[in-house]
Design an enzyme around this catalytic site. Structure first.
Site, PDB file in Angstrom:
ATOM      1  N   GLN A  90       0.829  -1.203   0.000  1.00 43.73           N
ATOM      2  CA  GLN A  90       0.000   0.000   0.000  1.00 43.73           C
ATOM      3  C   GLN A  90       0.868   1.260   0.000  1.00 43.73           C
ATOM      4  O   GLN A  90       0.343   2.365  -0.094  1.00 43.73           O
ATOM      5  CB  GLN A  90      -0.911  -0.004   1.234  1.00 43.73           C
ATOM      6  CG  GLN A  90      -1.866  -1.189   1.269  1.00 43.73           C
ATOM      7  CD  GLN A  90      -2.607  -1.302   2.592  1.00 43.73           C
ATOM      8  OE1 GLN A  90      -3.747  -0.885   2.719  1.00 43.73           O
ATOM      9  NE2 GLN A  90      -1.945  -1.859   3.602  1.00 43.73           N
ATOM     10  N   VAL A 100       3.844   3.878  -1.432  1.00 39.31           N
ATOM     11  CA  VAL A 100       4.136   4.415  -2.766  1.00 39.31           C
ATOM     12  C   VAL A 100       5.601   4.837  -2.894  1.00 39.31           C
ATOM     13  O   VAL A 100       5.964   5.539  -3.828  1.00 39.31           O
ATOM     14  CB  VAL A 100       3.206   5.614  -3.088  1.00 39.31           C
ATOM     15  CG1 VAL A 100       1.756   5.161  -3.163  1.00 39.31           C
ATOM     16  CG2 VAL A 100       3.365   6.741  -2.069  1.00 39.31           C
ATOM     17  N   HIS A 154      -1.263   1.237  -4.615  1.00 31.89           N
ATOM     18  CA  HIS A 154      -1.703   2.636  -4.652  1.00 31.89           C
ATOM     19  C   HIS A 154      -0.806   3.505  -5.514  1.00 31.89           C
ATOM     20  O   HIS A 154      -0.831   4.736  -5.400  1.00 31.89           O
ATOM     21  CB  HIS A 154      -1.781   3.192  -3.226  1.00 31.89           C
ATOM     22  CG  HIS A 154      -2.806   2.501  -2.378  1.00 31.89           C
ATOM     23  ND1 HIS A 154      -2.739   2.466  -1.006  1.00 31.89           N
ATOM     24  CD2 HIS A 154      -3.918   1.805  -2.722  1.00 31.89           C
ATOM     25  CE1 HIS A 154      -3.774   1.783  -0.533  1.00 31.89           C
ATOM     26  NE2 HIS A 154      -4.498   1.366  -1.556  1.00 31.89           N
ATOM     27  N   CYS A 160      -2.659  13.529 -21.795  1.00 29.19           N
ATOM     28  CA  CYS A 160      -2.049  12.638 -22.797  1.00 29.19           C
ATOM     29  C   CYS A 160      -1.509  11.345 -22.203  1.00 29.19           C
ATOM     30  O   CYS A 160      -1.140  10.430 -22.954  1.00 29.19           O
ATOM     31  CB  CYS A 160      -0.942  13.360 -23.562  1.00 29.19           C
ATOM     32  SG  CYS A 160       0.568  13.674 -22.602  1.00 29.19           S
ATOM     33  N   SER A 167       0.449  -2.725   8.724  1.00 23.82           N
ATOM     34  CA  SER A 167      -0.726  -2.022   8.207  1.00 23.82           C
ATOM     35  C   SER A 167      -1.893  -2.148   9.167  1.00 23.82           C
ATOM     36  O   SER A 167      -2.145  -3.227   9.711  1.00 23.82           O
ATOM     37  CB  SER A 167      -1.135  -2.588   6.842  1.00 23.82           C
ATOM     38  OG  SER A 167      -2.342  -1.998   6.393  1.00 23.82           O
ATOM     39  N   ASN A 169       1.777  -6.606  13.307  1.00 28.14           N
ATOM     40  CA  ASN A 169       1.525  -5.168  13.453  1.00 28.14           C
ATOM     41  C   ASN A 169       1.406  -4.852  14.929  1.00 28.14           C
ATOM     42  O   ASN A 169       0.673  -5.526  15.650  1.00 28.14           O
ATOM     43  CB  ASN A 169       0.240  -4.765  12.727  1.00 28.14           C
ATOM     44  CG  ASN A 169       0.101  -3.269  12.571  1.00 28.14           C
ATOM     45  OD1 ASN A 169       0.891  -2.626  11.878  1.00 28.14           O
ATOM     46  ND2 ASN A 169      -0.890  -2.689  13.236  1.00 28.14           N
ATOM     47  N   CYS A 176       7.206  -4.591  13.291  1.00 28.64           N
ATOM     48  CA  CYS A 176       7.455  -5.520  12.186  1.00 28.64           C
ATOM     49  C   CYS A 176       8.935  -5.657  11.860  1.00 28.64           C
ATOM     50  O   CYS A 176       9.391  -6.736  11.469  1.00 28.64           O
ATOM     51  CB  CYS A 176       6.658  -5.115  10.947  1.00 28.64           C
ATOM     52  SG  CYS A 176       6.984  -3.467  10.311  1.00 28.64           S
TER      53      CYS A 176
END
Length: 274
Positions: free
Chosen positions: A104, A106, A122, A133, A222, A247, A265
């Site tokens: 998740q 980026v 994501h 374009c 997460s 987690n 983690c």
């Protein structure tokens, strides 16, 4: 019923028994690379609501707001390095534990650590795309252009927020001059899925293929509060595949998980590959 453990005893036998796993990672994995998380250990927001997809598309002032903050926040993200959790996951992949990894995040730190089978659920912050374009531009190249037109941003530093955002004053964002596509002068947008935006069909299909190849789902770092990641936990429960969570805080899947380790983690993963 969830089996909550505060240590990782018994983890390796479970991983061995049900491999290959589909791994889903969140912001907790990148925390030790200096990139903050959106939520605290209770799953609650640590900041104001992020920009929404429709806001970025429709309103120029929202785009100015985003790019001013991004111009200040991008450099530390661009300099961020993988941490021990990223390297441990890459090593576990080499040892045959994973069918693939859906992140998740980026920041592309999994890839920089050597992970081979990664889906950026994501999107990715290291490039932008034109809404007209469709052409891509490297984010660092765009940073050069942003600072050419907005030199007042260059000396600024700010408290880093998640995903390359940074806190800057409103008067700074109002001075922002936008930079457009080099090919068609269209609106540029980071190649990420903003809140309220849609994940592409191609990404969904690629993630579904990884899920079909796995014998269990392992989520790491997460809270799973965003449904795009939580849906694979629901699928695992529906299909009788084991669900494991690493987690330190509360997650959306705590009531359906088979085994949860409520620890940091990075500590758990580095011990696994030691």
């Amino acid at each position: 019923m969830m089996k909550l453990r505060h240590d990782q005893s018994g983890l390796r036998p479970i991983l061995d028994k049900h491999k290959p796993w589909l791994v889903i990672t969140g912001a907790g994995v990148s925390l030790y690379s200096g990139i903050p998380t959106y939520r605290d250990d209770n799953g609650d927001w640590l900041r104001s609501d992020p920009i929404k997809h429709h806001e970025f598309i429709q309103y120029e002032d929202k785009r100015k707001h985003y790019w001013a903050r991004s111009a200040v926040g991008w450099p530390p993200v661009e300099r961020a390095l993988p941490n021990d959790a990223h390297y441990a996951l890459a090593e576990l992949e080499r040892r045959g534990y994973f069918a693939g990894l859906i992140t998740q995040n980026v920041d592309r730190l999994h890839q920089r650590a050597g992970q081979q089978h990664v889906i950026d659920l994501h999107g990715r912050l290291d490039r932008v795309r034109c809404l007209q374009c469709g052409q891509f531009e490297d984010r660092q190249q765009l940073q050069i252009r942003l600072l050419e037109f907005n030199s007042f941003l260059a000396p600024l530093t700010a408290t880093l927020a998640p995903d390359g955002d940074a806190h800057v004053r409103d008067e700074i964002t109002r001075r922002m001059k936008l930079v457009n596509c080099l090919a068609c002068d269209g609106i540029l947008m980071p190649d990420v899925v903003f809140f309220g935006g849609a994940i592409s069909k191609q990404t969904h299909l690629a993630a579904a293929r990884l899920y079909e190849q796995c014998n269990g789902v392992l989520t790491i770092g997460s809270s799973l509060m965003v449904y795009s990641g939580f849906r694979y936990c629901k699928l695992a429960k529906q299909d009788g595949k084991p669900l494991m969570i690493i987690n330190r805080g509360r997650t959306r899947a705590d009531d359906i998980v088979d085994h949860k380790i409520g620890q940091d983690c990075q500590t758990v993963l580095t011990a696994l590959v030691a």
